[in-house]
Design a protein around this motif. Structure first.
Motif, short mmCIF file in Angstrom:
data_model
loop_
_atom_site.label_atom_id
_atom_site.label_comp_id
_atom_site.label_asym_id
_atom_site.label_seq_id
_atom_site.Cartn_x
_atom_site.Cartn_y
_atom_site.Cartn_z
N GLY A 170 81.11 11.25 35.14
CA GLY A 170 81.70 12.38 34.41
C GLY A 170 82.83 11.95 33.52
N ILE A 189 83.78 21.15 32.30
CA ILE A 189 82.59 20.30 32.40
C ILE A 189 82.59 19.58 33.75
CG2 ILE A 189 81.39 18.28 31.48
CD1 ILE A 189 82.60 18.96 28.74
N CYS A 248 80.19 20.72 36.90
CA CYS A 248 79.13 19.79 37.23
C CYS A 248 79.36 19.16 38.60
CB CYS A 248 79.04 18.71 36.16
SG CYS A 248 78.46 19.32 34.57
N ASP A 273 74.68 27.35 35.24
CA ASP A 273 74.19 26.05 34.82
C ASP A 273 72.68 26.10 34.65
OD1 ASP A 273 76.80 24.52 35.37
OD2 ASP A 273 76.33 25.34 37.34
N SER A 305 76.33 22.99 31.22
CA SER A 305 75.85 21.76 31.83
C SER A 305 74.39 21.88 32.22
CB SER A 305 76.69 21.40 33.06
OG SER A 305 76.57 22.41 34.04
N ARG A 360 71.35 19.62 34.28
CA ARG A 360 70.96 18.44 35.06
C ARG A 360 69.46 18.27 34.91
NH1 ARG A 360 72.82 16.53 41.07
NH2 ARG A 360 70.79 16.80 42.06
N VAL A 377 76.08 19.71 27.78
CA VAL A 377 76.33 18.42 28.42
C VAL A 377 75.20 18.15 29.41
CG1 VAL A 377 77.92 17.06 29.79
CG2 VAL A 377 78.81 18.73 28.16
N PHE A 387 73.18 15.78 32.25
CA PHE A 387 73.30 14.76 33.29
C PHE A 387 71.90 14.38 33.76
CE2 PHE A 387 77.30 16.87 33.16
CZ PHE A 387 78.25 15.96 33.58
#
Length: 523
Positions: free
Chosen positions: A19, A43, A47, A346, A401, A403, A495, A497
């Motif tokens: 991160g 963020i 996350c 998210d 965010s 994922r 963002v 991940f």
């Protein structure tokens, strides 16, 4: 942001390091420095919660699988493997609808619960299942593993995704498009059953306002009634249910209230998943013999063709589904129903989520790469609306965010340890474009990973390479120039991940697929 520190114990050090490196990376984008610094804490904190909750749940799922009790009880109730197809809507999920969790059954989530691999292309415009699609390959895997499969298609009332589809057509149905969705899923069921004799599909019409459902709505006589009454509104489904033409699990719960009360409790699926899910299945097992015969009688009134047994275990499967939804609805309404409002914060891309979690999310399957950007873009838009409506914290323009997960199965712990010990950030620092279209070819990327992990056994390496390479493919779509998501990702509004996870959805490594700029020949 060098001063930012993780809350020790909330998330793991490896994720925290990632991160911080991400924030540093975004700070390289000259005109976005102030924006990123303003929202960096959101963020990282968000996350971090997202990651921590899933790591804890992965451990719980691993333990439940090892114990095997839920699997054993589910097989006593549902003779055929349950594969649920459900909307990405955070208010819904396999536990809230059918108590399916702890490694039992599977769930595919997409906008409106659509299967993008079922398309109009047959004779007379009928729907067909694309045989080489990801959905078809998954079905073939389930058939090999379990023999007979029951696809549970779950349309729901006033679906935001379905309503958006209707709006684009210039329509404004009073039921939010539920009727159209039911008809579409009926065609989908026919396409699936036509493609695979070992698979059949049933529908459960779900009401996200109270957690109960309906069965029998897809019968032609009920469709005709809905067409004459503004679609499947609340008034229509309740009238049909009270007339005995559909089965309402809310009415079943009222009828069985004294029994449900004896075995019921107030669940906390987010906080007590490992304790409450087995407790619910134990209760189902105690009630099963007494209630299933009564439910089967109702099913036969709606589907008399199931009486002769020529359709296998469909009668038992439908009765089991109804009992599960009736009891799940009862449990979720013991005090008050808490899941009627959108509270997603998210977005997750990946197969079968083991929710629900305290922090609500949108989850999309993402296996159909052609639809990936559209599905994620829709989810991001609703997250921003949730913020604007003050249903969740955060400014509407703050980063969202995402994922992106790729499940990697049958990898040894030794291989996971090797992978966790690797630092892949030279892929970012070198400026090398990792995308297959314009940068590293498949052979080059394989050689890069082989250089990083020279001591990994070949079988493990092949599985890890395939998984990371597929993760790379999804990230390439997200970063695709002129795409739906690319500008938001490049300027920090979104963002991402990318995570490699095991079969229990435990993240084993976060892979740094970043881009700070496009080369002139990017495409």
């Amino acid at each position: 942001m060098e001063h930012f520190e993780w809350n020790a114990g909330k998330i793991e050090q490896e994720f925290g390091s990632f991160g911080r490196q991400l924030v540093a990376f975004l700070n390289r984008i000259q005109d976005r420095v102030s924006f990123v610094q303003e929202h960096a804490a959101l963020i990282l904190e968000g996350c971090g919660q997202f990651h921590d909750q899933r790591q804890r749940r992965a451990r719980e799922v691993r333990e439940l699988r090892a114990e095997g009790e839920i699997k054993e009880l589910s097989e006593k109730l549902l003779p055929d493997y349950p594969a649920e197809v459900i909307c990405m809507d955070g208010r819904m999920g396999s536990v809230r609808t059918l108590l399916l969790g702890g490694g039992v059954g599977s769930t595919l989530k997409s906008p409106g619960g659509k299967i993008p691999d079922c398309i109009r292309g047959g004779t007379g415009g009928s729907v067909v299942l694309q045989r080489n699609s990801s959905f078809a390959r998954n079905l073939e895997f389930l058939i090999r593993e379990y023999g007979r499969v029951c696809e549970i298609l779950v349309p729901h009332l006033h679906c935001a995704a379905q309503g958006s589809v209707q709006t684009k057509k210039g329509l404004a149905p009073k039921d939010g498009g539920a009727l159209d969705d039911v008809v579409s899923k009926k065609r989908t069921a026919e396409a699936i059953q036509s493609a695979y004799a070992q698979v059949y599909a049933v529908q459960l019409l779900f009401d996200p306002d109270n957690g109960f459902g309906y069965m029998g709505h897809e019968i032609e006589a009920n469709l005709d009634t809905a067409r004459s009454r503004d679609g499947f509104t609340h008034e229509t489904v309740q009238a049909l249910s009270r007339a005995g033409k559909m089965i309402s699990t809310e009415l079943l719960a009222e009828e069985f209230k004294s029994i449900f009360k004896k075995h019921g409790f107030e669940p906390d699926w987010g906080g007590r998943y490992k304790e409450d899910l087995p407790r619910a299945w134990q209760a189902i097992d105690r009630m099963r013999d007494g209630l299933l015969p009564k439910i089967k009688e109702r099913v036969l009134l709606i589907y008399p063709e199931l009486a002769d047994g020529t359709r296998g275990h469909e009668l038992e499967q439908r009765a089991g589904i109804l009992l599960l939804n009736a009891f799940a609805g009862y449990l979720n309404n013991v005090r008050e129903y808490k899941f009627g409002q959108h509270q997603e914060q998210d977005v997750r891309i990946g197969e079968h989520e083991f929710g629900p979690f305290p922090r609500e999310i949108f989850s999309v399957d993402g296996s159909n790469l052609d639809q990936l950007a559209n599905e994620v873009g829709l989810a991001i838009g609703i997250v921003r609306k949730n913020r604007a409506d003050e249903k969740v914290p955060g400014a509407p323009d703050a980063p969202v965010s995402i994922r992106v997960e790729k499940v990697t199965r049958n990898v040894s712990e030794e291989a996971w340890d090797i992978l966790a010990g690797c630092d892949f950030f030279d892929l970012v620092d070198s400026g090398q474009d990792w995308r297959a279209e314009v940068g590293m070819s498949g052979d080059q990327f394989r050689a890069y990973l082989s250089w990083k992990m020279p001591n990994m056994k070949i079988d493990d390496f092949n599985r890890v390479f395939e998984a990371i390479n597929r993760l790379r493919g999804k990230m390439s779509i997200i970063f695709r120039p002129h795409g739906i998501l690319s500008e938001d990702v490049m300027d920090g509004h979104v963002v991402v991940f990318p995570a490699l996870v095991d079969d229990n959805r435990q993240a084993r490594i976060i892979f740094p697929f970043f881009l700070s700029h496009y080369t002139p020949d990017s495409k």
